[in-house]
Design a protein around this motif. Structure first.
Motif, PDB file in Angstrom:
ATOM      1  N   VAL B 289     -47.031 -29.832  28.308  1.00 29.31           N
ATOM      2  CA  VAL B 289     -47.213 -28.941  29.453  1.00 29.31           C
ATOM      3  C   VAL B 289     -47.653 -27.556  28.980  1.00 29.31           C
ATOM      4  O   VAL B 289     -48.596 -26.974  29.515  1.00 29.31           O
ATOM      5  N   GLU B 290     -46.980 -27.059  27.949  1.00 25.63           N
ATOM      6  CA  GLU B 290     -47.308 -25.711  27.495  1.00 25.63           C
ATOM      7  C   GLU B 290     -48.722 -25.652  26.921  1.00 25.63           C
ATOM      8  O   GLU B 290     -49.383 -24.630  26.991  1.00 25.63           O
ATOM      9  N   PHE B 291     -49.174 -26.773  26.337  1.00 23.60           N
ATOM     10  CA  PHE B 291     -50.524 -26.785  25.787  1.00 23.60           C
ATOM     11  C   PHE B 291     -51.572 -26.916  26.888  1.00 23.60           C
ATOM     12  O   PHE B 291     -52.592 -26.234  26.884  1.00 23.60           O
ATOM     13  N   MET B 292     -51.299 -27.799  27.845  1.00 24.58           N
ATOM     14  CA  MET B 292     -52.304 -28.061  28.877  1.00 24.58           C
ATOM     15  C   MET B 292     -52.396 -26.941  29.901  1.00 24.58           C
ATOM     16  O   MET B 292     -53.441 -26.733  30.500  1.00 24.58           O
ATOM     17  N   ARG B 293     -51.301 -26.225  30.099  1.00 20.87           N
ATOM     18  CA  ARG B 293     -51.288 -25.207  31.148  1.00 20.87           C
ATOM     19  C   ARG B 293     -52.397 -24.168  30.985  1.00 20.87           C
ATOM     20  O   ARG B 293     -53.081 -23.871  31.951  1.00 20.87           O
ATOM     21  N   PRO B 294     -52.604 -23.626  29.771  1.00 17.71           N
ATOM     22  CA  PRO B 294     -53.635 -22.579  29.679  1.00 17.71           C
ATOM     23  C   PRO B 294     -55.069 -23.108  29.590  1.00 17.71           C
ATOM     24  O   PRO B 294     -55.997 -22.309  29.590  1.00 17.71           O
ATOM     25  N   VAL B 295     -55.249 -24.435  29.515  1.00 15.70           N
ATOM     26  CA  VAL B 295     -56.615 -24.958  29.455  1.00 15.70           C
ATOM     27  C   VAL B 295     -57.196 -24.953  30.870  1.00 15.70           C
ATOM     28  O   VAL B 295     -56.670 -25.627  31.744  1.00 15.70           O
ATOM     29  N   PRO B 296     -58.253 -24.178  31.114  1.00 15.28           N
ATOM     30  CA  PRO B 296     -58.796 -24.174  32.466  1.00 15.28           C
ATOM     31  C   PRO B 296     -59.422 -25.520  32.789  1.00 15.28           C
ATOM     32  O   PRO B 296     -60.086 -26.109  31.920  1.00 15.28           O
ATOM     33  N   PRO B 297     -59.207 -26.044  33.995  1.00 17.60           N
ATOM     34  CA  PRO B 297     -59.716 -27.379  34.327  1.00 17.60           C
ATOM     35  C   PRO B 297     -61.226 -27.493  34.119  1.00 17.60           C
ATOM     36  O   PRO B 297     -61.719 -28.561  33.763  1.00 17.60           O
ATOM     37  N   LEU B 298     -61.942 -26.388  34.305  1.00 17.48           N
ATOM     38  CA  LEU B 298     -63.395 -26.453  34.152  1.00 17.48           C
ATOM     39  C   LEU B 298     -63.782 -26.859  32.736  1.00 17.48           C
ATOM     40  O   LEU B 298     -64.803 -27.503  32.517  1.00 17.48           O
ATOM     41  N   SER B 323     -54.018 -30.001  39.140  1.00 15.16           N
ATOM     42  CA  SER B 323     -52.823 -29.698  39.922  1.00 15.16           C
ATOM     43  C   SER B 323     -51.543 -30.171  39.240  1.00 15.16           C
ATOM     44  O   SER B 323     -50.482 -29.621  39.487  1.00 15.16           O
ATOM     45  N   LEU B 324     -51.656 -31.158  38.356  1.00 18.26           N
ATOM     46  CA  LEU B 324     -50.448 -31.753  37.755  1.00 18.26           C
ATOM     47  C   LEU B 324     -49.570 -30.700  37.078  1.00 18.26           C
ATOM     48  O   LEU B 324     -48.382 -30.596  37.353  1.00 18.26           O
ATOM     49  N   TRP B 325     -50.182 -29.903  36.187  1.00 22.04           N
ATOM     50  CA  TRP B 325     -49.367 -28.967  35.404  1.00 22.04           C
ATOM     51  C   TRP B 325     -48.804 -27.876  36.289  1.00 22.04           C
ATOM     52  O   TRP B 325     -47.662 -27.446  36.112  1.00 22.04           O
ATOM     53  N   ILE B 326     -49.596 -27.457  37.249  1.00 20.09           N
ATOM     54  CA  ILE B 326     -49.104 -26.403  38.148  1.00 20.09           C
ATOM     55  C   ILE B 326     -47.888 -26.905  38.913  1.00 20.09           C
ATOM     56  O   ILE B 326     -46.870 -26.216  39.016  1.00 20.09           O
ATOM     57  N   MET B 327     -47.992 -28.132  39.430  1.00 20.37           N
ATOM     58  CA  MET B 327     -46.873 -28.668  40.213  1.00 20.37           C
ATOM     59  C   MET B 327     -45.661 -28.950  39.318  1.00 20.37           C
ATOM     60  O   MET B 327     -44.521 -28.744  39.733  1.00 20.37           O
ATOM     61  N   THR B 328     -45.916 -29.414  38.092  1.00 24.54           N
ATOM     62  CA  THR B 328     -44.806 -29.662  37.168  1.00 24.54           C
ATOM     63  C   THR B 328     -44.037 -28.379  36.911  1.00 24.54           C
ATOM     64  O   THR B 328     -42.804 -28.333  37.005  1.00 24.54           O
ATOM     65  N   ILE B 329     -44.793 -27.330  36.608  1.00 21.52           N
ATOM     66  CA  ILE B 329     -44.136 -26.067  36.272  1.00 21.52           C
ATOM     67  C   ILE B 329     -43.427 -25.499  37.484  1.00 21.52           C
ATOM     68  O   ILE B 329     -42.312 -24.969  37.381  1.00 21.52           O
ATOM     69  N   ALA B 330     -44.021 -25.656  38.665  1.00 15.55           N
ATOM     70  CA  ALA B 330     -43.383 -25.152  39.886  1.00 15.55           C
ATOM     71  C   ALA B 330     -42.065 -25.876  40.135  1.00 15.55           C
ATOM     72  O   ALA B 330     -41.048 -25.259  40.425  1.00 15.55           O
TER      73      ALA B 330
END
Ligand SMILES: Nc1ncnc2c1ncn2[C@@H]1O[C@H](COP(=O)(O)OP(=O)(O)OP(=O)(O)O)[C@@H](O)[C@H]1O
Ligand SMILES: [Mg+2]
Lengths: 267, 444
Positions: B289-298, B323-330
């Protein structure tokens, strides 16, 4: 053995920096069924820790406790808790909050409704059942918390400064309410407070605790709770013994506070 | 390298200047409107309500309320500027910037022949608008007296035309023959001379490059006037573009967002809860999660295209990941935001773990989950458009990129406006749903 038995309970917190805090040391207490006990003491003497252990939220590092012969190892609906800030569920209305405990047990809805109506009456919130929590004042919220705890019919009610955040007038009304409930239901109640007057009014038995290590410093048996039931509490406060007791305990706590201050200053 | 950096710096400088000028113009208009508004509303009674009784307002954020007159005027101002710079017909006389010259014009040129004699002739210039498909020059029946003969030329609006006027002159091909003046003003090679409706440059070979005035408005290729965009919108609404209806495009973009976002919630929320409730799960998923979060989807688009091609699967996977990582973190934040006394209270009231999860932790984390959902929807909407720009058969982004290849700026602008309006509508809908579903938010 019936009632609440606290047998040589100790609690030592290990701090991340390697230090240790003896929050409680060798506490021994027997609390009879139906007893109303108040606990006083300077900040940090382990009052909340003791209550959390009794509620089953914390396991002590030494000693054991039991309620009616049953060992206390985890939270149980037999030991209800009222928190300083209600800890109510904002997403439910007042009635649903009060009915939470019975609902978890699977009580039929009609029975829950009856019980909730009855409790709303007891705490004086007849017309507020459908209100949401955030529409209620602080005093009303504490009434809801009390009712929610009673709905579960616990054997013991544990209260950690339940009235600490209320204004003086509301607080006085709530004190009468606690006395009423105690008399009506005959429940064992342990109440932590920072107010000496409240401790005197709401304690058949009053425990003064001392810090470092947290321990029982002195115990009183007092007549005021019995006198106060159904009475104007201001009348009770005019009792000659009330004043002397208050001054005695106040100076005792002041001495402790001074000692703590001195210790931290020297450190 | 050094020169590139230097040019970067100079670009930055010019950007600052440009932005400052635009800001100054726009703020100037704002100040003017504000002044007029104050004059008009001065005599009206001051607004009622609690706010009007406050004496300290500057610095009290809560007493700052958006002035709706300003909002309306701001939008009007944008359309006004747009209209002025594109010479919109809607503005009538208010569109004060001159447009490009269209119509008939003429000038006279003076030529000197090899023998040193001078003669004049007329050039008829027809400037045709883009709307007229055929550019027809004026027919010349009689070349006129003398050795210099009249010419005619047709030029499209905003374009220039090269004419070698001496070609039809008597002796015009001889050495020493040349044009010496335009409307009596001397001209030489590589010189520019104005004529009534534009200017003329003599090329280094002696031909005339006729440039009718281009005006101060923008070419529709860069920015079409509002009415043109409006008409294009209705036309797209009726006929679609490249065989795909406008709303069909919108539907496909929205469908991808809804499915991708839905999948993100379906897997992200339970994952977030697991991470908030269990040591092993927290540890297991933390690095991912911490790795994927800062990778912009584009940044994932190229990889997604390599893996899945340009079909729906790829786009939906992309939105799912967005949306996966955003929802996970939320959801994880929602669990850690639960007040411990509420958990204690629930257990003391006899709740089981499962009941605690469904009756306390889930509702208590709804505000966080909703905030996450709002962010995720915004990100998904932006990502879907970008993904369609790269590869899609239908969708708003695809419509825009296809139109841009034919320089159909009006369609591009219609697409951009639709994207903006839908993004805004999503945000408003989410906020409405939030107020309805979690009225206790921020009031706990
Ligand atoms: N989780 C913990 N970790 C480390 N130390 C703790 C922890 N909980 C309590 N303590 C320490 O134990 C001591 C007793 O704390 P406790 O909260 O029981 O005091 P208290 O009498 O309730 O005080 P107050 O009147 O301020 O509520 C304090 O010194 C406190 O710092
Ligand atoms: Mg405490």
């Amino acid at each position: 053995m019936s009632g609440l038995v606290i047998d040589d309970v100790s609690m030592t917190f290990e701090l991340p920096n390697g230090g240790k805090v003896e929050a409680l040391k060798n506490i021994n207490l027997n609390i009879k069924e139906g007893e109303l006990m108040s606990v006083l003491g300077p900040s940090g003497c382990g009052k909340s820790t003791l209550l959390n252990i009794l509620a089953g939220f914390l396991a002590p590092t030494g000693g054991k406790m039991s309620l009616s012969g049953e060992a206390i190892t985890s939270p149980s609906p037999k030991r209800g808790m009222v928190f300083q800030h209600g800890a109510l569920f904002e997403w439910m209305n007042v009635s649903k909050n009060i009915g939470f405990g019975p609902k978890m047990k699977g009580t039929p809805q009609a029975e829950i409704d009856n019980k909730v109506a009855e409790l709303l009456e007891i705490v004086g919130l007849q017309d507020f059942g459908e209100k949401m929590i955030y529409e209620m004042s602080g005093g009303m919220q504490q009434r809801v918390a009390l009712a929610r705890c009673l709905a579960n019919e616990p054997d013991v009610i544990l209260m950690d400064e339940p009235l600490g955040a209320l204004d003086a007038l509301t607080r006085e009304k709530m004190q009468s309410l606690v006395l009423d409930i105690w008399k009506k239901t005959g429940k064992t109640i342990i109440l932590i407070t920072h107010s000496v007057e409240e401790a005197l009014l709401l304690g058949e038995r009053l425990l003064v605790m001392a810090p470092r290590p947290g321990r029982i410093h002195k115990e009183y048996n007092l007549p005021f709770a019995e006198l106060g039931v159904g009475q104007d509490l201001r009348e009770v406060k005019r009792h000659p013994e009330f004043g002397t007791r208050r001054d005695e305990i106040l100076s005792m706590i002041w001495d402790m506070e001074e000692e703590i201050m001195g210790r931290t200053e020297n450190a | 390298m050094f020169e590139e950096i230097l040019s970067l710096l100079s670009t930055t400088f010019w950007m600052i200047l440009g932005i400052a000028v635009i800001a100054a113009v726009y703020l100037g208009i704002s100040a003017l409107c504000s002044f007029v508004n104050n004059v008009i509303t001065r005599n009206r009674a001051a607004s009622k309500g609690f706010g009007s009784l406050k004496t300290v307002t500057f610095g009290d954020e809560s007493s700052v309320v958006a002035n709706r007159v300003a909002s309306v005027l701001a939008v009007v101002a944008i359309f006004f500027l747009w209209g002025v710079f594109t010479g919109s017909k809607l503005l009538g006389p208010l569109a004060f910037l001159p447009g490009p010259f269209v119509g008939e014009s003429s000038f006279e040129y003076t030529a000197t022949n090899a023998a040193g004699e001078s003669d004049t002739a007329t050039v008829y210039v027809t400037v045709t608008s883009f709307k007229d498909k055929a550019t027809k020059k004026k027919a010349i029946e009689d070349g006129g007296d003398g050795f210099a003969k009249h010419d005619s030329v047709a030029i499209a609006e905003r374009r220039s035309g090269i004419l070698r006027v001496q070609n039809n002159d008597d002796g015009g091909k001889e050495e020493g023959y040349g044009v010496t003046a335009i409307n009596g003003q001397a001209i030489a090679r590589n010189q520019i001379v104005p004529f009534g409706d534009g200017e003329i440059l003599m090329t280094s070979k002696g031909s005339l490059s006729i440039r009718p005035a281009t005006g101060a408005t923008m070419e529709a290729l860069y920015l079409p006037p509002p009415e043109k965009v409006w008409n294009t919108f209705w036309q797209l609404n009726r006929d679609g573009y490249q065989g795909v209806g406008l709303w069909e495009n919108v539907f496909w973009s929205l469908a991808r967002v809804v499915i991708g976002f839905g999948l993100g919630c379906l897997f992200g929320i339970p994952l977030g809860f697991a991470m908030g409730l269990n040591n092993w799960m927290r540890g297991w998923f933390d690095p991912i999660v911490e790795f994927m979060r800062p990778v912009p989807p584009l940044a994932l688009i190229p990889l997604i295209i390599i893996w899945f091609g340009i079909g729906e699967q790829g786009k939906i996977s992309l939105l799912f990941l967005a949306s996966l990582w955003i929802m996970t973190i939320a959801a994880r934040a929602g669990v850690s935001g639960v007040n411990i006394s509420k958990v204690h209270a629930a257990y003391s009231l006899g709740a089981t773990k499962r009941q605690l999860l469904s009756k306390v932790i889930l509702p208590n984390s709804l505000p966080e989950i909703f905030t996450g959902a709002r962010v995720a929807m915004g990100v998904c909407w932006g990502t879907v458009v970008a993904a369609e720009l790269v590869a899609a058969e239908k969708g708003v982004g695809k419509m825009i990129i296809a139109a841009s290849k034919f320089q159909l700026t009006d369609i591009v602008i219609v697409g951009i406006v639709i994207i903006g309006v839908i993004g805004f509508a999503i945000e408003v809908a989410m906020r409405k749903a939030e107020n309805k579903l979690i009225p206790w938010k921020g009031r706990g």
